[in-house]
Design an enzyme around this catalytic site. Sequence first.
Site, PDB file in Angstrom:
ATOM      1  N   HIS A 411       4.851   2.349  -8.352  1.00 52.22           N
ATOM      2  CA  HIS A 411       5.662   2.371  -7.322  1.00 52.22           C
ATOM      3  C   HIS A 411       6.548   3.337  -7.178  1.00 52.22           C
ATOM      4  O   HIS A 411       6.762   4.031  -6.410  1.00 52.22           O
ATOM      5  CB  HIS A 411       6.434   1.010  -7.209  1.00 52.22           C
ATOM      6  CG  HIS A 411       6.522   0.346  -6.124  1.00 52.22           C
ATOM      7  ND1 HIS A 411       6.507  -1.041  -5.631  1.00 52.22           N
ATOM      8  CD2 HIS A 411       6.976   0.883  -4.650  1.00 52.22           C
ATOM      9  CE1 HIS A 411       6.830  -1.215  -4.569  1.00 52.22           C
ATOM     10  NE2 HIS A 411       6.808  -0.063  -3.907  1.00 52.22           N
ATOM     11  N   GLU A 644     -13.580  -1.136   7.827  1.00 52.41           N
ATOM     12  CA  GLU A 644     -12.733  -1.271   7.001  1.00 52.41           C
ATOM     13  C   GLU A 644     -13.085  -2.607   6.031  1.00 52.41           C
ATOM     14  O   GLU A 644     -12.453  -3.084   5.477  1.00 52.41           O
ATOM     15  CB  GLU A 644     -11.252  -1.430   7.481  1.00 52.41           C
ATOM     16  CG  GLU A 644     -11.322  -2.197   8.633  1.00 52.41           C
ATOM     17  CD  GLU A 644      -9.932  -2.141   9.502  1.00 52.41           C
ATOM     18  OE1 GLU A 644      -8.889  -1.569   8.919  1.00 52.41           O
ATOM     19  OE2 GLU A 644      -9.720  -2.605  10.651  1.00 52.41           O
ATOM     20  N   CYS A 714      -8.839   7.109   9.151  1.00 57.54           N
ATOM     21  CA  CYS A 714      -7.631   7.187   9.488  1.00 57.54           C
ATOM     22  C   CYS A 714      -6.838   6.221   8.518  1.00 57.54           C
ATOM     23  O   CYS A 714      -5.781   5.998   8.750  1.00 57.54           O
ATOM     24  CB  CYS A 714      -7.786   6.286  10.836  1.00 57.54           C
ATOM     25  SG  CYS A 714      -8.345   4.604  10.805  1.00 57.54           S
TER      26      CYS A 714
END
Length: 752
Positions: A411, A644, A714
């Site tokens: 992170h 997706e 994308c």
Amino acid sequence: MVGLVVVCHSRPLARAAVALASEMTQGQPLSVEVAAGLDDTTFGTDAVAISEAIAAADNGDGVVVLMDLGSAVLSAELALEMVDEPDRVILTPAPLVEGLIAAAVAAASGADRHEVAEEAANGLAGKISHLDGAAASDKSDADGATRFTIHNPHGLHARPAARLVTTVRGFDARVELRNATTGGGWVPASSLTRVATLGALQNHELDVRGEGRDAAEAVRAVVALSASCFGETTADEADRRHPGAASPGIGIGPALRFHESPLTLPDVPSRGAAHEWGRLQNALADVRRDLSRLHSPIFDAHLLLLDDDDLLADVRARLDRDEPAPQAWSAATALIAARFDELTDPYLQARAADVRAVAHQVLRALLELPAPTVDGDGVLLAADLTPAEAAALEPKRIAGVVLASGSPTSHAAILTRTRGIPAVVGAGPHILDIPDGTLIALDGGTGEVVADPSDPVLATFRERAEKQHVRRNEAHARAADPAVTAAGVRIEVGANLGSVEDARTAAVNGADLAGLVRTEFLFLDRTEAPTTDEQVAVYREIAEALGGRRITLRTLDAGSDKPLPYLPPPAEANPFLGVRGLRHSLAHPALFAEQLRAIVQVARETPMSVMFPMVTTVDELKQAREMLAEAGDAPGLQVGMMVEVPAAALRAAEFVPYVDFFSIGTNDLTQYTLAAERGNPDLLSLTAGLDPAVADLIDHVCRAAGDRVLVAVCGELAGDDAVVPRLLTAGVRELSVAPGLVPLVKQAVRAH
Ligand code: PEP
Ligand code: MG
């Protein structure tokens, strides 16, 4: 482009051969059809299927047919009698795999069908020459030739050789090569099969020479390619780039660390052994939780210390003697650190620092001291950063970050990347021993960190920083230019938009189009759905902001993960696997029809594409298309779907007849392929970066799409310049990224 047809008894074998050949064409599209097997598992060949494959592969430049054996040849001959223009078709006796690879490279670089067939027929030349151990000897000297060295660890094997051939074929020149190390003869560099006969291994020296208009340029290009290992990443490079590189950029500055308020032990008497023990247990639990979050073996030793029986027994004994918890903990840990100090082994001595670090951390927790802050400007050295700490870093003050723990997908690493702060992670605990104020130079792109660099080393870092600065400026200067690969393939680089403001940023950054407009921004956070007129006004505003460039509106991608207040979703145990994307739109046809009407209306005025999110089955897509047709006509409206969901990726070929383009949403495709929720910070090691399984799916989609359907990406990966080359090689022809990334992604395309 010449079409290819693979006739084979086995469908999986034919597909695998095509996949292998496609890898050799450097992402250049191929027109290749398979007529193999009677179905996925039954061996056989079928003349009708072959004739259909020939018709499908023929774009006007003819077709070369490769066959395996026996009835494959007979069926292919029969098929020739069924096609309209048999003269345009060549049946080649080439070996299936080697021939197909040679033919694919030749076809992709624009050779005519006779050249393609000849290349295919020569397919065994490299293998024959290698096994005979003899290329014809040519003693002529290297006059007029330029010499270069092969650095690739496995020599000029098929992939780099294919890259060389493709490059050479792009020039108006006859280029020849020979292996100066083995003394072989000259071979044409435009022929993959002949280049294979060079037997060029690592460290072999090759001569290159050329004739014709572009000869000098072609020779230069070959030499330049060899310097870049023909586009192959060497093991060394992969290692160098690997663990520490977290956030690109050069950072130079004095070492800084979190400033901690001074630690003095308060003179407060014990409130009884049990109470003090409870205090200590709470503090240990806090630190244990923080350390576990670091997920690093570096801190495992720290964790072990927190549970060390001897240490805790000593502390307990001190508490029983009425010492307060801070004093007892401090004294017991100081004893252990002193024992490490006495050892002669430098590695074990260094463990004293570990003990002191963790002892300190527990004391802070015990005394409830405030979170540390950073004072001053420079390079921050720390064990790790919590997301909150990373998010609070100010790029103007923090020139770079070096963390002892973590990985590039942690992170903290991702947050430093978004904040544009160069960072190296996993640098090891020794970085915590560097004194404050020591000059640090780091390269977040390679993972290098140098403490107290010498003048020449510092100069190289400054030079790199300057180059990167120039690169960024160059990218911005060329932002409005088209992105064309070195092989001359134009790639559209678009922007992903979530507001009209984004559209303006995209225009400033030279976006060629809006590759994804997340229309849900118009539907969320309000009490009722936007009307058709309201939608029309906003879509128009986006189109205007982009100055008439194509905009790709994605229909509403709502669901219980992005709930609409006016259509409260039913409770779902797994919102990401629920009524989401197109499923949601089909479940709410009135809302969907209204959006489609708005889209069609604006599509009559401006170049537009529409795409549906989270399509899973062909049936869903057909329903969506029917509803779109009912919404009205808009000539020129391109219709596509997001890929997706792995099921859609795997069956991409079945969707091809119903779309003009595929747009791969790698964010969700990764989440669904790896069964790893995209927002879960503990799963970043799975979800950050291009996973090989996702790469395979992308390859599969591109192969299914062929020349018939454009493939765009994308998802966030399209903006990762380390991933861009892989996407282009797969056959992706459009990238859509965050508006600010457009100039850099265009540069990554140009460098490919
Ligand atoms: C994706 O899933 O990659 C994508 C582009 O869509 P979103 O991030 O909006 O789900
Ligand atoms: Mg998505």
